[in-house]
Structure formats: C-alpha cells, structure tokens
Write a protein that holds these residues in place. Structure first.
Motif, short mmCIF file in Angstrom:
data_model
loop_
_atom_site.label_atom_id
_atom_site.label_comp_id
_atom_site.label_asym_id
_atom_site.label_seq_id
_atom_site.Cartn_x
_atom_site.Cartn_y
_atom_site.Cartn_z
N LYS A 77 0.83 -1.21 0.00
CA LYS A 77 0.00 0.00 0.00
C LYS A 77 0.86 1.25 0.00
CE LYS A 77 -3.77 -0.12 2.59
NZ LYS A 77 -4.86 -0.16 1.59
N ALA A 78 2.00 1.21 0.68
CA ALA A 78 2.92 2.35 0.67
C ALA A 78 3.47 2.60 -0.73
CB ALA A 78 4.06 2.12 1.66
N ARG A 79 3.59 1.54 -1.52
CA ARG A 79 4.06 1.66 -2.89
C ARG A 79 2.95 2.07 -3.85
NH1 ARG A 79 9.01 2.45 -4.18
NH2 ARG A 79 8.56 1.55 -6.22
N GLY A 80 1.75 2.25 -3.32
CA GLY A 80 0.65 2.71 -4.16
C GLY A 80 0.04 1.65 -5.03
N VAL A 81 0.23 0.37 -4.66
CA VAL A 81 -0.34 -0.71 -5.47
C VAL A 81 -1.86 -0.55 -5.56
CG1 VAL A 81 -0.74 -3.20 -5.55
CG2 VAL A 81 1.53 -2.32 -5.02
N GLY A 82 -2.35 -0.50 -6.77
CA GLY A 82 -3.76 -0.22 -7.00
C GLY A 82 -4.63 -1.45 -6.97
N LEU A 83 -4.46 -2.27 -5.95
CA LEU A 83 -5.28 -3.47 -5.76
C LEU A 83 -5.91 -3.39 -4.37
CD1 LEU A 83 -2.70 -6.16 -6.99
CD2 LEU A 83 -4.54 -5.13 -8.34
N GLY A 84 -7.03 -4.07 -4.20
CA GLY A 84 -7.66 -4.12 -2.90
C GLY A 84 -6.86 -4.97 -1.93
N ASP A 85 -7.10 -4.76 -0.64
CA ASP A 85 -6.37 -5.51 0.38
C ASP A 85 -6.53 -7.01 0.20
OD1 ASP A 85 -5.88 -2.98 1.32
OD2 ASP A 85 -6.70 -3.32 3.33
N ALA A 86 -7.75 -7.45 -0.07
CA ALA A 86 -7.99 -8.89 -0.22
C ALA A 86 -7.23 -9.46 -1.41
CB ALA A 86 -9.49 -9.16 -0.37
N GLU A 87 -7.13 -8.70 -2.49
CA GLU A 87 -6.42 -9.18 -3.67
C GLU A 87 -4.92 -9.24 -3.41
OE1 GLU A 87 -6.33 -8.36 -8.50
OE2 GLU A 87 -7.38 -6.98 -7.16
N ILE A 88 -4.39 -8.24 -2.73
CA ILE A 88 -2.97 -8.25 -2.37
C ILE A 88 -2.66 -9.46 -1.50
CG2 ILE A 88 -1.17 -7.06 -1.05
CD1 ILE A 88 -2.52 -4.40 -1.91
N LEU A 89 -3.47 -9.67 -0.47
CA LEU A 89 -3.22 -10.77 0.45
C LEU A 89 -3.35 -12.13 -0.23
CD1 LEU A 89 -4.99 -9.39 3.64
CD2 LEU A 89 -2.53 -9.67 3.28
N ALA A 90 -4.28 -12.24 -1.17
CA ALA A 90 -4.42 -13.50 -1.90
C ALA A 90 -3.17 -13.79 -2.72
CB ALA A 90 -5.65 -13.46 -2.79
N LEU A 91 -2.57 -12.76 -3.33
CA LEU A 91 -1.38 -12.96 -4.15
C LEU A 91 -0.17 -13.34 -3.31
CD1 LEU A 91 -1.83 -9.97 -6.61
CD2 LEU A 91 -1.74 -12.38 -7.26
N VAL A 92 -0.07 -12.79 -2.09
CA VAL A 92 1.12 -13.07 -1.28
C VAL A 92 0.95 -14.26 -0.35
CG1 VAL A 92 1.82 -10.64 -1.36
CG2 VAL A 92 0.53 -11.48 0.62
N GLU A 93 -0.26 -14.84 -0.26
CA GLU A 93 -0.49 -15.90 0.71
C GLU A 93 0.45 -17.10 0.54
OE1 GLU A 93 -1.80 -17.52 4.13
OE2 GLU A 93 -2.19 -15.50 3.36
N PRO A 94 0.73 -17.56 -0.69
CA PRO A 94 1.71 -18.66 -0.80
C PRO A 94 3.08 -18.28 -0.25
CG PRO A 94 0.44 -18.46 -2.82
CD PRO A 94 0.11 -17.25 -2.00
N ASP A 95 3.47 -17.02 -0.42
CA ASP A 95 4.75 -16.56 0.13
C ASP A 95 4.70 -16.46 1.64
OD1 ASP A 95 6.43 -15.86 -2.35
OD2 ASP A 95 4.55 -14.85 -2.75
N VAL A 96 3.55 -16.08 2.18
CA VAL A 96 3.40 -16.05 3.63
C VAL A 96 3.71 -17.43 4.21
CG1 VAL A 96 1.71 -15.86 5.52
CG2 VAL A 96 1.78 -14.11 3.72
N GLU A 97 3.16 -18.46 3.59
CA GLU A 97 3.34 -19.81 4.09
C GLU A 97 4.80 -20.25 3.98
OE1 GLU A 97 2.88 -23.41 5.75
OE2 GLU A 97 1.37 -21.81 5.70
#
Length: 314
Positions: free
Chosen positions: A282-302
């Motif tokens: 969000k600080a980088r201004g990514v124009g995606l919703g929070d849920a979409e961002i979290l869905a994309l990074v979830e495999p990396d979270v794991e």
C-alpha cells in the motif's frame, strides 16, 4: 479467465520464457542468444522443457546450439527441469553453484527435502522428479567465474541469503543481472506504469537475512540497468526493488526474533508477515484491494514463515 502463456523478447538477445509454473507470468526461464549460440538461465520444472525448446525453435535455433544451462539455484522452480532439458541439448553444460552441483548429479537428497516441505502430492502435481545430470556435464560455479557465450562474458556472483547455493549472473552486454530470488519476487500483478512492489523470499531451508543484505549490496555495486527476476521478468527499478526487499527481509527477521518464545509462534508469524507485505504494498501505491494483495502473497506467507522458523531455530 486464465491468462495465456506468452514469451517476451527483450533487447540484447534475451527472451523471457514463461514456464507456466503456477500461473502465467509467475515463473521465468531466460534464453540468451549470441551469434547463433544460446544459454538458458533457470529452467522451471520438467513441464517447462517443451516451452524452452519451442522458444529456441522460434528463433531458428537447434538444441545443439545451446552451450550452457545455468540455474541460479537448485530449488525446483528454478532447476527442476534442468536434467530433462539437458537430455535434449547434446552440447550443453550445466553451470550450477558448487554447493548444488552434487544434487544435480544425484537428486535423491534434494527430492527428499522437497517432499518434506511440500508433501508427496504437491511434488507429483507441480514438480515431478528431477532427472540426474551426468557428472561430466556439470561445471561447479565459483565466485568470479566467467563463461563465454560466443564471446559474450557471463560472470558468476556468489549470492547467499535466499539459499547458500544461490548465484547470480552478470551480463555485461545488457548491463543486467539474472537475480533468481536474491532480489525477491515481483509478480506482474504488482507491476505496471504506476506502481511496483516486490517482496523477499525466505523459503526453506537456508534463508539468512544478513547474507541476503550483503548479496543485494554486491549486486547494486554493479549499478545494473536491469534485473532479470525469475518471478517475474525484467525490472528496471533495480535499486527500488532492492530497497524494498532488504527492508522487508529485515522486518521479517525482527518479527521472527520478537515472536520466538511465543506459544502461538506460527500463527502470529503468519499474521505479522501479512501485515508487513500489505503495509509495504500500500505504501508503494499498489492499486489493488487488500484482499487481492493478500491472496497474491499468501503462498509466500506460508513458505516464508517456514523458512523463518528454520532460521530462528538455528
């Protein structure tokens, strides 16, 4: 609708080959062509081999025109297809970090480690079996080694941090560096003309934040014009990506240290990683919703949580 796989021709004879691993524009192999000779940097998994051979044919090249296959490290999204690809390339040699060379000749221990992380079902579905490479075709890579591709020098840089068997490859012709996972992952969904976000990869089992910081600094000292990132594609904002990755890697390590005695370590670590990645995106201004961002990074979270747990345990 699933995006179609599509290769991308860059300047200086470099092609981004979409391996198709996980999804379109997630995992790249790079084809480097110089005066009718070729090198392949990172290979994807076994399923990527037909795509790499097709990319060769699209440029009027034969398998015998490939002189080098160079995985940045031996994780299977980077090297899983190396053995199968080498079977198709009669003249090629495999240049791989000296720490990983023996695992390319006898992949049994490597495959056992992959199964321990992902499980048998995922390995069968996503990776397949790594095919051994004949020992006399494997060249162990050391810091500063230079190989020639039709007179074009490609220089090895030893870059531990993501893994101890990680190398990057400096290409003077393009003033670019093939960075594997050293500069993290920058998915195309996080990249357009208005924003650019990348996050570190601390996947098991050799993550070392101090070594990563040093490796990134060494790459930046070269003042690269481009970073050829496996996940995914050519990045011109090299310094910005490096800063993002190091900052988040340091935050990840601090979080793991803070939580190391917590009874609910794994759950709180994952929650903290999500907060770090969402805040930075969000600080980088990514124009995606929070849920979409979290869905994309979830495999990396794991995977990052698993790697941090191993690191903090050491």
């Amino acid at each position: 609708m699933t995006a179609a796989l599509r290769d991308e021709r860059l300047d200086h004879g470099i092609t981004v080959v979409d391996t198709g691993f996980v999804r379109a524009q997630f995992d790249a192999a790079y084809l480097v062509v110089q005066e009718g000779r070729a090198a392949v940097v990172d290979t994807g998994t076994n399923a990527a081999v037909p795509r790499i051979l097709a990319a060769l044919a699209a440029q009027g090249l034969e398998p015998a025109d490939v002189e080098w296959v160079i995985p940045t490290h031996i994780h299977l999204d980077h090297a899983g297809g190396a053995g199968l690809l080498m079977q198709q390339l009669p003249r090629a040699r495999l240049l791989v970090h000296a720490r990983g060379a023996r695992h390319m000749v006898d992949p049994s221990q490597l495959m056992a480690g992959v199964r321990a992380v992902y499980g048998d079902e995922v390995v069968r579905r996503d990776y397949g079996e790594l095919v051994p490479v004949a020992a006399d075709r494997v060249v162990p890579a050391e810091e500063g080694m230079v190989v020639q591709l039709a007179g074009r020098p490609l220089r090895v840089i030893d870059t531990p941090g993501h893994a101890r068997h990680h190398l990057c490859l400096w290409d003077e012709a393009s003033r670019g560096c093939f960075t594997g996972d050293t500069l993290g992952v920058s998915y195309r969904e996080f990249h357009n003309g208005r924003w650019h976000y990348a996050l570190p990869s601390s996947s098991p089992v050799q993550y070392d934040p101090a070594a990563l910081r040093e490796s990134v600094a060494r790459l930046l000292a070269l003042r690269p014009a481009l970073a050829y990132v496996t996940h995914y594609g050519a990045v011109a904002e090299v310094e910005a990506q490096a800063d993002m990755v190091v900052r988040q890697s340091d935050a990840m390590a601090a979080l793991a240290q803070e939580l190391r005695e917590a009874g609910d370590f794994e759950q709180r670590l994952r929650e903290g990683l999500r907060e770090i990645y969402l805040r930075e995106a969000k600080a980088r201004g990514v124009g995606l919703g929070d849920a979409e961002i979290l869905a994309l990074v979830e495999p990396d979270v794991e995977l990052n949580a698993q790697g941090l747990a191993v690191w903090i345990g050491r």
